[in-house]
Design an enzyme around this catalytic site. Sequence first.
Site, PDB file in Angstrom:
ATOM      1  N   LYS A   1       7.482   9.583  -1.964  1.00  0.00           N
ATOM      2  CA  LYS A   1       8.646   8.835  -2.466  1.00  0.00           C
ATOM      3  C   LYS A   1       9.532   9.693  -3.355  1.00  0.00           C
ATOM      4  O   LYS A   1      10.753   9.573  -3.314  1.00  0.00           O
ATOM      5  CB  LYS A   1       8.202   7.582  -3.231  1.00  0.00           C
ATOM      6  CG  LYS A   1       7.711   6.486  -2.295  1.00  0.00           C
ATOM      7  CD  LYS A   1       7.731   5.136  -2.971  1.00  0.00           C
ATOM      8  CE  LYS A   1       7.284   4.052  -1.997  1.00  0.00           C
ATOM      9  NZ  LYS A   1       6.954   2.794  -2.627  1.00  0.00           N
TER      10      LYS A   1
ATOM     11  N   LYS B   1       5.046   5.863   9.445  1.00  0.00           N
ATOM     12  CA  LYS B   1       4.716   4.454   9.190  1.00  0.00           C
ATOM     13  C   LYS B   1       5.960   3.567   9.287  1.00  0.00           C
ATOM     14  O   LYS B   1       7.038   3.985   8.847  1.00  0.00           O
ATOM     15  CB  LYS B   1       4.124   4.373   7.776  1.00  0.00           C
ATOM     16  CG  LYS B   1       3.527   3.061   7.396  1.00  0.00           C
ATOM     17  CD  LYS B   1       3.091   3.067   5.934  1.00  0.00           C
ATOM     18  CE  LYS B   1       4.275   2.987   4.997  1.00  0.00           C
ATOM     19  NZ  LYS B   1       3.971   2.678   3.600  1.00  0.00           N
TER      20      LYS B   1
ATOM     21  N   LYS C   1       9.773  -0.816   5.123  1.00  0.00           N
ATOM     22  CA  LYS C   1      10.975  -1.565   4.766  1.00  0.00           C
ATOM     23  C   LYS C   1      12.054  -0.642   4.220  1.00  0.00           C
ATOM     24  O   LYS C   1      13.218  -1.016   4.174  1.00  0.00           O
ATOM     25  CB  LYS C   1      10.726  -2.708   3.780  1.00  0.00           C
ATOM     26  CG  LYS C   1       9.522  -2.690   2.873  1.00  0.00           C
ATOM     27  CD  LYS C   1       9.533  -3.921   1.945  1.00  0.00           C
ATOM     28  CE  LYS C   1       8.163  -4.448   1.578  1.00  0.00           C
ATOM     29  NZ  LYS C   1       7.365  -3.593   0.724  1.00  0.00           N
TER      30      LYS C   1
HETATM   31  P1  TYM Z   1       3.904  -2.683   0.159  1.00  0.00           P
HETATM   32  O1  TYM Z   1       4.833  -3.680  -0.446  1.00  0.00           O
HETATM   33  O2  TYM Z   1       4.423  -1.362   0.563  1.00  0.00           O
HETATM   34  O3  TYM Z   1       3.169  -3.302   1.408  1.00  0.00           O
HETATM   35  C1  TYM Z   1       2.509  -4.558   1.322  1.00  0.00           C
HETATM   36  C2  TYM Z   1       1.300  -4.603   2.221  1.00  0.00           C
HETATM   37  O4  TYM Z   1       1.685  -4.315   3.570  1.00  0.00           O
HETATM   38  C3  TYM Z   1       0.935  -3.218   4.069  1.00  0.00           C
HETATM   39  N1  TYM Z   1       1.790  -2.420   4.947  1.00  0.00           N
HETATM   40  C4  TYM Z   1       1.447  -2.032   6.175  1.00  0.00           C
HETATM   41  N2  TYM Z   1       0.342  -2.254   6.909  1.00  0.00           N
HETATM   42  C5  TYM Z   1       0.313  -1.731   8.153  1.00  0.00           C
HETATM   43  N3  TYM Z   1       1.328  -0.995   8.682  1.00  0.00           N
HETATM   44  C6  TYM Z   1       2.445  -0.750   7.988  1.00  0.00           C
HETATM   45  N4  TYM Z   1       3.440  -0.053   8.516  1.00  0.00           N
HETATM   46  C7  TYM Z   1       2.544  -1.279   6.668  1.00  0.00           C
HETATM   47  N5  TYM Z   1       3.501  -1.234   5.712  1.00  0.00           N
HETATM   48  C8  TYM Z   1       3.015  -1.924   4.667  1.00  0.00           C
HETATM   49  C9  TYM Z   1       0.500  -2.433   2.838  1.00  0.00           C
HETATM   50  O5  TYM Z   1      -0.628  -1.655   3.088  1.00  0.00           O
HETATM   51  C10 TYM Z   1       0.253  -3.540   1.846  1.00  0.00           C
HETATM   52  O6  TYM Z   1      -1.033  -4.097   2.019  1.00  0.00           O
HETATM   53  N6  TYM Z   1       1.431  -0.936  -3.790  1.00  0.00           N
HETATM   54  C11 TYM Z   1       1.484  -2.014  -2.841  1.00  0.00           C
HETATM   55  C12 TYM Z   1       1.682  -3.376  -3.457  1.00  0.00           C
HETATM   56  C13 TYM Z   1       0.703  -3.724  -4.519  1.00  0.00           C
HETATM   57  C14 TYM Z   1      -0.645  -4.141  -4.316  1.00  0.00           C
HETATM   58  C15 TYM Z   1      -1.174  -4.362  -5.600  1.00  0.00           C
HETATM   59  C16 TYM Z   1      -1.421  -4.330  -3.174  1.00  0.00           C
HETATM   60  C17 TYM Z   1       0.917  -3.707  -5.856  1.00  0.00           C
HETATM   61  N7  TYM Z   1      -0.199  -4.110  -6.514  1.00  0.00           N
HETATM   62  C18 TYM Z   1      -2.494  -4.767  -5.790  1.00  0.00           C
HETATM   63  C19 TYM Z   1      -2.752  -4.749  -3.358  1.00  0.00           C
HETATM   64  C20 TYM Z   1      -3.271  -4.959  -4.649  1.00  0.00           C
HETATM   65  C21 TYM Z   1       2.645  -1.758  -1.907  1.00  0.00           C
HETATM   66  O7  TYM Z   1       3.552  -1.023  -2.183  1.00  0.00           O
HETATM   67  O8  TYM Z   1       2.624  -2.492  -0.794  1.00  0.00           O
END
Ligand code: TYM
Length: 331
Positions: A111, A194, A197
């Site tokens: 990032k 990947k 968004k």
């Molecule tokens: P974020 O917002 O990027 O994504 C949310 C969830 O979606 C999953 N994900 C994917 N899974 C499969 N293929 C993809 N292309 C894909 N893109 C996203 C992510 O693995 C995630 O499960 N840091 C985290 C958010 C967070 C969090 C937490 C998660 C903050 N605190 C505590 C679990 C526990 C994040 O940026 O997810």
Amino acid sequence: MKRIFSGIQPSGNLTLGNYLGAIKNWIPLQKEGEALFCIVDLHAITIPQDPIMLKSRTLEVAATYLACGIDPQKSLIFVQSHVSQHAELAWILSCLTPLGWLNRMTQFKDKAGKQREQAALGLYSYPVLQAADILVYQTTHVPVGEDQKQHLELARDIAGAFNRAYNCNFFILPEPQILGIAPRVMSLRDGTKKMSKSDPSDLSRINMMDSDEEINQKIRKAKTDPEPLPGNVGELATRPEAQNLVTIYAALAECSVEKVLQEFKGSLFSAFKPKLAELMISILGPIREETKKWLQDKVELETILRVGQQQATAKASSTLKDVHRLIGFLQ
Ligand code: TYM
């Protein structure tokens, strides 16, 4: 007793990756224990966000959770910034987290890119806040997509660091749960990247709010190769774009990749893609319409988030009270 926690950032349109890698897998877990699903807005502001968009996306994530089948009678749905204990515990944990651990985080490197010196401190310490999100509820299981694995290992390390520093066995070491057939959904434009968004190209992803026509068009334009689909998984593994589309199909159809290959072996993408689009629309279309309904009922949506806030705050403040005592803060 299982306690499940997971979250998604309201930093853009939710994608098929968020659905297949996370939300879809959360639904059955609600039966297995106490579950908390958070909209992690404090994480979202680690990169600049437009305030008006942030607000509407926060509600949209909540509406999507409900539309996908998170049941507010069983689980808590709440906004991270509504429970101030997340940020408080993050500070405490940051005092126990060596810089060396954070320096290993690949997501920060991706990032921040070449602008490392300009990147915000919050972007760097982001995984500590993530650890706090999880530990503040004494979470046992964290269902996430594959890209979050490293952050979850860090959360376990931080829990261990606290327990050692204060000579206690206080924090539970949470288990990552990387579930489902598609824990890493790839970009429709590049099968080695990947689906995200934040990708500048909208054609690279399926958004949860895309219309049927947009889904059709994006699948039609998805990058592929000219070969017909192979009959076995080994051959598929050498063709990233083909593998991605077949895996998405399998995850949506809730069957194995082998079974999809059995059905489509020898088909060209011109035949496979319309079937994939049709299946996708049959699943995402009703979720999109249900999300729109929830968004029209803001009063009900906000009530659910308030209930989530109150119950989550009660749990989080009880953890923080114990943490203060263990640290030696004056009660
Ligand atoms: P974020 O917002 O990027 O994504 C949310 C969830 O979606 C999953 N994900 C994917 N899974 C499969 N293929 C993809 N292309 C894909 N893109 C996203 C992510 O693995 C995630 O499960 N840091 C985290 C958010 C967070 C969090 C937490 C998660 C903050 N605190 C505590 C679990 C526990 C994040 O940026 O997810």
